[in-house]
Design a protein around this motif. Structure first.
Motif, short mmCIF file in Angstrom:
data_model
loop_
_atom_site.label_atom_id
_atom_site.label_comp_id
_atom_site.label_asym_id
_atom_site.label_seq_id
_atom_site.Cartn_x
_atom_site.Cartn_y
_atom_site.Cartn_z
N TRP B 147 1.05 -0.64 0.34
CA TRP B 147 0.44 -0.23 -0.26
C TRP B 147 1.16 1.17 0.15
N CYS B 148 0.39 2.43 -0.16
CA CYS B 148 0.63 3.49 -0.59
C CYS B 148 -0.95 4.46 0.53
N LEU B 149 -0.32 5.22 1.25
CA LEU B 149 -1.69 6.19 1.57
C LEU B 149 -1.17 7.65 0.67
N ILE B 150 -2.17 7.80 -0.10
CA ILE B 150 -1.46 9.60 -0.27
C ILE B 150 -2.86 10.21 0.66
N VAL B 151 -2.14 11.52 0.67
CA VAL B 151 -2.50 12.44 1.60
C VAL B 151 -2.62 13.33 1.67
N PRO B 152 -3.80 14.21 1.02
CA PRO B 152 -3.45 15.33 -0.04
C PRO B 152 -4.00 16.71 0.89
N VAL B 153 -3.38 17.95 0.16
CA VAL B 153 -3.76 18.95 1.13
C VAL B 153 -5.19 19.69 0.41
N GLU B 154 -5.74 19.80 2.01
CA GLU B 154 -7.20 20.45 0.66
C GLU B 154 -6.85 21.66 0.19
N GLY B 155 -7.79 21.66 -1.42
CA GLY B 155 -7.82 22.29 -1.73
C GLY B 155 -6.37 22.32 -3.09
N THR B 156 -6.02 20.95 -2.92
CA THR B 156 -5.15 20.34 -4.18
C THR B 156 -6.49 19.87 -5.45
N ASP B 157 -5.99 20.40 -6.60
CA ASP B 157 -6.32 19.64 -7.75
C ASP B 157 -6.13 19.03 -7.87
N THR B 175 -2.64 2.57 -4.28
CA THR B 175 -2.93 3.39 -3.07
C THR B 175 -4.00 3.62 -2.51
N GLU B 176 -4.12 4.61 -1.79
CA GLU B 176 -5.56 4.88 -1.00
C GLU B 176 -5.42 5.92 -0.70
N ARG B 177 -6.42 6.64 -0.55
CA ARG B 177 -6.35 8.60 0.01
C ARG B 177 -6.96 8.16 1.12
N MET B 178 -6.13 9.16 2.85
CA MET B 178 -6.69 9.01 3.69
C MET B 178 -6.21 10.28 4.21
N ASP B 179 -7.16 10.99 5.36
CA ASP B 179 -6.29 12.66 5.61
C ASP B 179 -5.54 12.62 6.66
#
Lengths: 308, 308
Positions: B147-157, B175-179
């Motif tokens: 797994w590679c966890l993807i952690v975006p910051v708010e407002g990213t395209d 991949t999986e997104r997470m806050d």
């Protein structure tokens, strides 16, 4: 091996992972003659008969030990005293009784008072296992290159102990002698407390509602998986281990929590130097284990193929 | 993969196990174009040049990130804020910065204040590793099926996040997104606390003078060995993990010790029922992990050959 078997007739009392592996392994080596098996549960005896486990499977413990040269107590540790009481009147003079339990002081205390004259007891602890249990879990190579600790009681004829060691060696194990108290402390450190901690960590992960079970399972490869692996062993066996090796486990647990609190304090106060020094020291211990040939150092612990 | 690379030019800042594996893996996949490497230590840069790690290795962090479409912060977590400060003036507009740290809330707090206009940050956490570290430890298959966890910051395209996910997938990962906060709690449970506990247990075994180091090493296969394996990871990386994920680790540690004390009490008072129930429950969790395909259930965990 060839020639006379070390024990012409062997009784296995309890037919779980260890006893069934002993049978397949002995079969492979020719170290023993006829093997009689007994298990308390009729279902287990049925399974044993179906898969050809033991030369004969009998329905009473008395019939199992009659004429046996070696009797192996392969039940949970907590049941061994009662089993010994049951078999005592039926043992052949000159027989040897051994066990395969993970605790020794308590087994000796429970078993030896019932020994009839002319029958010896020497403890065995084959340090091998898998997360599986039951009569179908055994396989011939379980003991290969594993340690079997031999725990004699005082006053036993050295020839009797020698023969038991040669028996375990024929099953593939390396042997080492140890007294009961030291055995119980060594095992608390290298086995019992690591298992208790693994059980605890798995329980915590399951309880912590802020992380879903699905996530715990999905991302377990990150370290947690190694804990679940050791936390999957037989519950009855482990209950008995902790109940019967209480003093050593409580002592080592005390040291463990003391140490854990010191690291927790370092985390809380931001003491990076202490953490770094501690982690550096434990890494060196890991290196010693690799150098002693007790594990592989392949990336991902031998599980993945390596290429560039 | 074929056609245009996802990122024509990539800068790897820090050349340890993860960055070097990223290079070999990207090479295999064709997912990226030219890869520039930088490490703070001249010795590491020398090693990288000698083994052909990266298309070019440069001696300044400014030169590394110039014209890069993707900049990967692959230093210990504690250094990322300072590195970001150093590279900020040299970043190309439209570039994406990511990291590969095990903690996310702190990395986002440290890194994003220094982001120049027109440059995005999205966190990555590839959950893969071995007990080895340094530029020579990497290999192409490290991320395969991990797994590679993807952690975006708010407002990213969203297109920026998508491309980073596709990049990790090209390297073999799922991949999986997470806050960030949830990421840090999940990782405390499945990774950080298991590592801390393993470190502690290894330290205790080493300290306990009643059991010799020789014995701890010799008999480590009994359970202890799995702890030393995870306790052998890079000390600097783990120091930073605990210092930067303090709140989640202290919370999970609190639950862990609470649970451990309950089991200790059951041992002391001889409450076999409680122990048995607990061990039965954790065994079920192990079964779920097997069913989810996250591990093998081979006897001895796939390490030995099985025959009868």
């Amino acid at each position: 091996m060839s020639g006379t078997p070390l024990y012409p007739r062997v009784a296995l009392i309890g037919l779980g992972l260890i006893a069934s592996s002993m049978f397949w392994s002995a079969r492979r080596s020719g170290a023993i003659g006829h093997v009689v098996g007994y298990a308390r549960s009729a279902e287990t005896r049925e399974t044993a008969r179906r898969i050809g486990l033991c030369d004969s499977v009998v329905d009473s413990v008395a019939a199992a030990v009659r004429d046996a040269d070696l009797v192996v107590l392969a039940t949970p540790v907590g049941a061994m005293g009662a089993v010994m009481q049951d078999i005592a009147p039926h043992l052949k003079p000159g027989a040897l009784v051994t066990d395969v339990g993970s605790v020794k002081r308590r087994v000796i205390e429970d078993v030896t008072p019932h020994l009839p004259a002319g029958v010896d007891f020497v403890g065995s602890h084959p340090m091998a296992g898998t997360e599986h249990s039951g009569p179908e879990a055994g396989f011939a190579s379980l003991f290969d290159n594993r340690w079997c600790l031999i725990v004699p009681v005082e006053g036993t004829d050295p020839a009797v102990i020698d023969r038991l060691e040669r028996f375990w060696q024929a099953l593939g194990a390396e042997t080492e002698r140890m007294d009961a108290d030291h055995h119980d402390m060594v095992c608390a450190v290298v086995s019992h407390i690591p298992h208790l901690i693994a059980y605890t960590m798995v329980g915590v992960a399951d309880d912590l509602r802020r992380v879903s079970d699905r996530e715990v399972i999905k991302f377990s490869a990150a370290g947690f998986r190694d804990f679940t692996r050791i936390a999957a062993s037989d519950p009855t066996m482990w209950r008995d281990v902790f109940l019967t090796n209480r003093d050593a486990t409580i002592e080592v647990l005390g040291r463990f929590t003391e140490e854990l609190f010191a690291l927790q304090r370092a985390i809380r106060t931001g003491d990076g130097e202490q953490l770094h020094a501690y982690f550096t020291r434990t890494r060196a211990i890991r290196r010693s284990i690799l150098e002693a040939g007790q594990d592989t150092d392949k990336p991902d612990f031998g599980r993945v193929h390596v290429d560039r």
